[in-house]
Design an enzyme around this catalytic site. Structure first.
Site, PDB file in Angstrom:
ATOM      1  N   GLU A  20     -67.528 -27.223 -69.955  1.00  0.00           N
ATOM      2  CA  GLU A  20     -68.348 -27.199 -68.747  1.00  0.00           C
ATOM      3  C   GLU A  20     -69.535 -28.151 -68.856  1.00  0.00           C
ATOM      4  O   GLU A  20     -69.995 -28.699 -67.855  1.00  0.00           O
ATOM      5  CB  GLU A  20     -68.856 -25.767 -68.541  1.00  0.00           C
ATOM      6  N   ARG A  39     -64.670 -16.412 -68.430  1.00  0.00           N
ATOM      7  CA  ARG A  39     -65.855 -15.557 -68.325  1.00  0.00           C
ATOM      8  C   ARG A  39     -65.837 -14.765 -67.022  1.00  0.00           C
ATOM      9  O   ARG A  39     -64.848 -14.775 -66.281  1.00  0.00           O
ATOM     10  CB  ARG A  39     -67.118 -16.407 -68.449  1.00  0.00           C
ATOM     11  N   ASP A  40     -66.938 -14.113 -66.750  1.00  0.00           N
ATOM     12  CA  ASP A  40     -67.021 -13.224 -65.593  1.00  0.00           C
ATOM     13  C   ASP A  40     -67.202 -14.008 -64.293  1.00  0.00           C
ATOM     14  O   ASP A  40     -68.083 -13.726 -63.507  1.00  0.00           O
ATOM     15  CB  ASP A  40     -68.196 -12.259 -65.798  1.00  0.00           C
ATOM     16  N   GLU A  41     -66.393 -15.048 -64.094  1.00  0.00           N
ATOM     17  CA  GLU A  41     -66.469 -15.854 -62.875  1.00  0.00           C
ATOM     18  C   GLU A  41     -65.067 -16.115 -62.328  1.00  0.00           C
ATOM     19  O   GLU A  41     -64.562 -15.398 -61.515  1.00  0.00           O
ATOM     20  CB  GLU A  41     -67.230 -17.159 -63.130  1.00  0.00           C
ATOM     21  N   HIS A  74     -63.249 -25.721 -68.474  1.00  0.00           N
ATOM     22  CA  HIS A  74     -63.869 -25.926 -67.166  1.00  0.00           C
ATOM     23  C   HIS A  74     -63.417 -27.294 -66.673  1.00  0.00           C
ATOM     24  O   HIS A  74     -63.867 -28.311 -67.177  1.00  0.00           O
ATOM     25  CB  HIS A  74     -65.393 -25.914 -67.362  1.00  0.00           C
ATOM     26  N   ASP A  85     -66.227 -27.966 -57.822  1.00  0.00           N
ATOM     27  CA  ASP A  85     -65.276 -28.224 -58.899  1.00  0.00           C
ATOM     28  C   ASP A  85     -63.921 -28.609 -58.298  1.00  0.00           C
ATOM     29  O   ASP A  85     -63.236 -29.520 -58.768  1.00  0.00           O
ATOM     30  CB  ASP A  85     -65.105 -26.987 -59.779  1.00  0.00           C
TER      31      ASP A  85
HETATM   32  C1  BGC Z   1     -69.643 -22.513 -62.018  1.00  0.00           C
HETATM   33  C2  BGC Z   1     -69.538 -23.968 -61.672  1.00  0.00           C
HETATM   34  C3  BGC Z   1     -69.996 -24.079 -60.269  1.00  0.00           C
HETATM   35  C4  BGC Z   1     -71.445 -23.783 -60.316  1.00  0.00           C
HETATM   36  C5  BGC Z   1     -72.176 -23.997 -59.060  1.00  0.00           C
HETATM   37  C6  BGC Z   1     -71.088 -22.209 -62.048  1.00  0.00           C
HETATM   38  O1  BGC Z   1     -71.374 -20.919 -62.439  1.00  0.00           O
HETATM   39  O2  BGC Z   1     -68.977 -22.200 -63.177  1.00  0.00           O
HETATM   40  O3  BGC Z   1     -68.438 -24.581 -62.070  1.00  0.00           O
HETATM   41  O4  BGC Z   1     -69.659 -25.213 -59.593  1.00  0.00           O
HETATM   42  O5  BGC Z   1     -71.699 -22.497 -60.835  1.00  0.00           O
HETATM   43  O6  BGC Z   1     -73.467 -24.125 -59.315  1.00  0.00           O
END
Ligand code: BGC
Length: 897
Positions: A746, A483-485, A761, A492
């Site tokens: 996730e 995704r857009d991340e 995830h 993590d």
């Molecule tokens: C990420 C997580 C991250 C979290 C922090 C999410 O958007 O995908 O894996 O640790 O934000 O709150």
């Protein structure tokens, strides 16, 4: 001596029984008579797996004292290295070390040996080899020759200028003589592809790794000797936007000719630049390529570039140039789709059978100008159409416009997707299954671990953990790949680090990542939730910021890396001092995420305070390692104060719980042994919560999950941990697998909509280290580092009848494979040369126990029987026979009534 590519670190297939028996027999055979001189004079086998800065024959070493590693090839049990000698030379033919001859150093160490020779110079190939002496003073042969190349060590070694903006850059040059040696040093942002005389240099893709470009820019070093030649040459670079979101090139090609002269080709305004066939590229959205705009021959000499404008000089990034000393991102595998369906006319959906990071390679033939569109997703709707909702705003869409020249094969260069399904539209005709191939792309860390067990769900778990982990290594450890991340979320990263270390060779990767963390640290000591910092806050949530101390500490524990502690000590101290400055009466009340994505969420303050305590303890321990004894005392004292404050603030004597009594709250307190006698209730409360309130399910988020399984095992409840691990109903890992997961989700919940619910995830994969530690029994002995002492303590729980695991350590392979029947247990163990192990075989209620090793009795009538090679002793303690061994392979069989 010719340089040889040293062997890659690979797991040796476990020896079969017969082979093990043979080794045992050999080691038991009487010492050879003096007449049998051949075997004796051969000495122990030469060291193998030579590495420098954790890498095989690295290019671009840029530290003054690189460290050396090797593995002793000895198979004789209980042997230890008594001495070693390293020589480093600039001449691969020379036997003496003109750069460094360590002489014979009396030491058992074979890892983390720092170079101590003459000053290393820029751009040189150094050759090294090592030999070792064993306990009996026998000398091995010299190892095969390994090498390392230095990078450009001083800023002034870089002669070129940053050029860019357009995406194709080229330069021709001519060489007046035969080429002896050529090296290309390249920093190409966001991404580059380097070609010399029509050939791609190296196998990196999506290079260089993402860094905080204003602090540090990574450059790669390539040996291009075979690519350049006397006469006309061309160097050509394609640039992509990458994370830099712009295009910039700094390049230097240093050529030595046989006559001793040198030619430097550098990036500058004499280069030509044009926009090529890639007309759009973005990591999230995809790449678009118009093959009609190709200019064949542009990467070779003799191409007519008179219409190409001169390259534009630009301001490059401000960061220092630093060698990329870790496995690059590569195309690691090619996947054949399982099937193709057509949910609508003209729409074709390919199922790769596996969620992964990378892209698709397209094969098509059709009219010029045909626009073939590829879209990617993790999921399908019920009607078979692509469900891209989990990608949120990432478009994940590639275009290839055909030039109409017969069969065309294309794959993108500057984007990647996280996907299982590929949708093809606009295809000329009907695609076949071989029109698409999946290309698996990630940082090419060596897979060094394996785990298997008699319970299928555990094998499924290992599979989704490792796929999720490796496909989220993209120069940094990412949260997700689709995704857009795709950010380096530190919570993590810290949660999965031990799992990653067991499964993959992470040493060089994490060496770089902790530098990435240091790069984001500000003068107040604060670091950020994501590294490099794009998303999230500064300061990082303490459960995210802890990645800095914890990953450094894991590197020290698992790799025996003291340098990482020395290098980062000041940064760690600054970070801890920052935390201390925000504490109120010894606890941290602030938190951004706490136990992220928990089903029952505990207060953020207890999570933050737990990490405050953890970080201070790690800093105190690190201070001891680097010899800062005053600091060690200071932080020991601070830790004791935090412990008191933690118990005062969070323990509720009325309930016996910490905080709200969630699984995570009690787990955190217990994991770091925070309770004193006064806070005795937490363990019972935790146990009851899991078993009675939640029917052996977890309600933890990523923080609690990281510690709960290990805590249960440590407290004698491995059965319960196992019950949790093999569940297949909600919430559990098995539930993900039962619902088709091929990588970890996730969330514990099954969701497929546009909200936050990635299907790749890795963070819940922290349980992976528990599989190795508890079920395969592979542990660092408490208080030791680098697997110099191994604790093999497999948990033979419930209906599990066998489990096996192995991992390659800095000293060699550690492995354990056990199986059992009603009245017998068999444990095969591999302990690295020079290490010691305690092997704990539980008695499991068996009486009149006899233990043999390789057929020879070692335990009978409640006593250790002396005699077997490599075995120091055995005791019966805490329900187990505990056997002490030296390095080697052993097959233990415990039997009785
Ligand atoms: C990420 C997580 C991250 C979290 C922090 C999410 O958007 O995908 O894996 O640790 O934000 O709150």
């Amino acid at each position: 001596m010719t340089p040889s590519a040293g062997p890659r670190l690979r797991i040796r297939p476990s020896l079969g029984l017969a082979a093990l028996a043979m080794i045992a027999a050999l080691t038991l055979a009487p010492a050879p008579a003096p007449a049998a001189a051949a075997a004796e004079s051969a000495g122990p086998p030469a060291p193998v797996s030579l590495r420098c800065e954790y890498l095989v024959n690295p290019m671009g070493i840029d530290m003054p004292k690189p460290r050396f590693f090797w593995v002793n090839g000895h198979t004789e049990r209980g042997q230890v290295q008594s001495a070693y000698q390293i020589v480093v030379s600039t001449d691969p033919q020379a036997d003496a070390g003109d750069i460094w001859d360590s002489g014979k150093i009396a030491s058992p160490r074979s890892a983390q040996i720092a170079f101590a020779g003459k000053t290393l110079e820029s751009g040189i190939s150094y050759f090294w080899k090592v030999r070792a002496w064993d306990r009996d003073g026998r000398e091995s042969a010299w190892s095969a020759i390994a090498r390392f190349d230095t990078g450009l060590l001083a800023k002034s070694d870089w002669k070129g200028a940053w050029i860019g903006r357009k995406n194709q850059l080229r330069k021709e040059f001519s060489l007046k003589g035969r080429v002896k040696r050529a090296r290309a040093y390249i920093a190409g942002l966001g991404y580059y592809e380097l070609r010399v005389n029509g050939r791609k240099a190296g196998n990196h893709v999506l290079d260089p790794a993402w860094t905080t470009y204003d602090k540090r820019v990574l450059y790669a070093t390539y040996d291009v000797t075979p690519f350049v030649r006397e006469g006309a040459n061309a160097v050509a670079v394609t640039l992509g936007n990458g994370w830099y979101k712009s295009r910039a090139l700094l390049l230097q090609l240093n050529v030595e000719l046989e006559d001793g002269s040198a030619v430097n080709v550098v990036s500058d305004a004499s280069w030509k630049a044009a926009d090529g066939p890639i007309f759009a590229d973005s990591i999230y959205d995809g790449e678009s390529y118009d093959a009609r705009r190709e200019t064949p021959g542009w990467d070779r000499p003799g191409f007519d570039d008179k219409d190409w404008p001169a390259a534009e000089a630009i301001d490059g990034p401000k960061g220092v140039l630093s060698a990329q000393l870790m496995p690059a991102i590569q195309v690691v595998d090619t996947v054949v789709p399982l099937k193709m369906t057509s949910p609508l006319p003209g729409v074709y959906v390919f199922d790769m059978g596996q969620n992964f990071s990378g892209w698709a390679r397209l094969r098509a033939e059709g009219p010029r100008g045909t626009d073939v569109r590829l879209r990617f997703s993790e999921l399908l709707y019920e009607n078979g159409a692509l469900n891209q909702e989990t990608l949120r705003s990432a478009q994940a869409e590639d275009h290839y416009i055909l030039k109409g020249a017969g069969e065309e094969i294309w794959e993108p260069r500057f984007t990647y997707h996280g996907f299982r399904y590929v949708e093809v539209t606009g295809f000329p005709g009907t695609p076949r299954l071989d029109s698409i191939r999946g290309r698996v792309v990630h940082s090419a860390v060596d897979p060094i671990g394996s785990f298997a067990a008699s319970k299928d769900v555990l094998n499924g778990l290992q599979r989704i953990i490792t796929w999720g982990q490796k496909t989220n290594l993209h120069g940094i450890p990412t949260d997700c790949d689709q995704r857009d991340e795709r950010m380096g979320w530190m919570g993590d990263a810290q949660g999965t680090a031990e799992e990653a270390i067991m499964n993959f060779d992470m040493a060089a990767f994490y060496t770089n990542f902790v530098r990435d963390i240091r790069d984001v640290q500000d003068e107040k000591g604060r670091i950020t939730d994501t590294v490099p910092h794009i998303w999230g806050s500064r300061p990082a949530d303490p459960a995210w910021g802890t990645a800095y101390p914890l990953i450094c500490w894991y590197m020290y524990q698992y790799y025996g890396d003291t340098r990482v502690l020395e290098e980062h000590y000041d940064g760690l101290k600054k970070y801890v001092e920052f935390l201390k400055g925000t504490a109120e009466n010894g606890v941290l009340k602030w938190s951004h995420y706490g136990d992220w994505v928990a089903i029952e969420k505990c207060p953020g303050a207890i999570v933050s305070s737990f990490y405050y305590y953890y970080d201070v303890k790690v800093l105190a321990d690190a201070a001891r390692v680097v010899g800062k004894t005053a600091d060690a005392a200071l932080y020991d004292k601070l830790a004791a104060e935090i412990r008191t404050a933690f118990n005062r603030e969070f323990y509720d004597p009325k309930t016996g719980d910490y905080a709200d009594g969630t699984q995570t709250a009690n787990t955190l307190a217990l994991f770091l042994e925070l309770p004193t006698e006064k806070q005795g209730g937490a363990w019972g409360r935790l146990f009851d919560n899991i078993v009675y309130k939640h029917n052996s399910h977890l309600t933890t988020g990523i923080i609690g999950t990281k510690y709960i399984m290990e805590l249960l095992t440590r407290n004698g409840s491995s059965d319960l941990a196992y019950d949790i691990a093999v569940k297949t109903d909600y919430p559990s890992w098995g539930y993900m697998i039962a619902n088709g997961a091929t990588t970890l989700w996730e969330l514990w919940q099954r969701r497929e909509g546009p909200s936050m619910n990635s299907h790749n995830h890795p963070m819940f994969g922290s349980v992976g280290s528990w599989l190795y530690k508890a079920l395969a029994g592979i542990n660092l002995a408490p208080g030791t580092t680098g697997f110099e002492k191994v604790l093999i303590a497999p948990q033979m729980v419930r209906d599990l009848t066998h489990a096996s695991g192995s991992t390659m350590t800095v000293r060699g392979e550690v492995a354990c494979a056990w199986s059992r029947t009603e009245r017998s247990i068999r444990v095969e163990v591999t302990v690295p040369f020079g290490s010691e192990a305690e092997v704990v075989i539980p008695k499991l209620g068996i009486r009149d126990i006899k233990v043999s090793e390789g057929g020879q009795k070692i335990w009978e009538a409640d006593r250790f029987v002396v005699g077997a090679a490599g075995i120091g002793g055995a005791v019966d303690k805490d329900g187990a026979i505990r056997i002490t061994t030296g390095g080697g392979r052993y097959v233990f069989v415990l039997e009785g009534n």
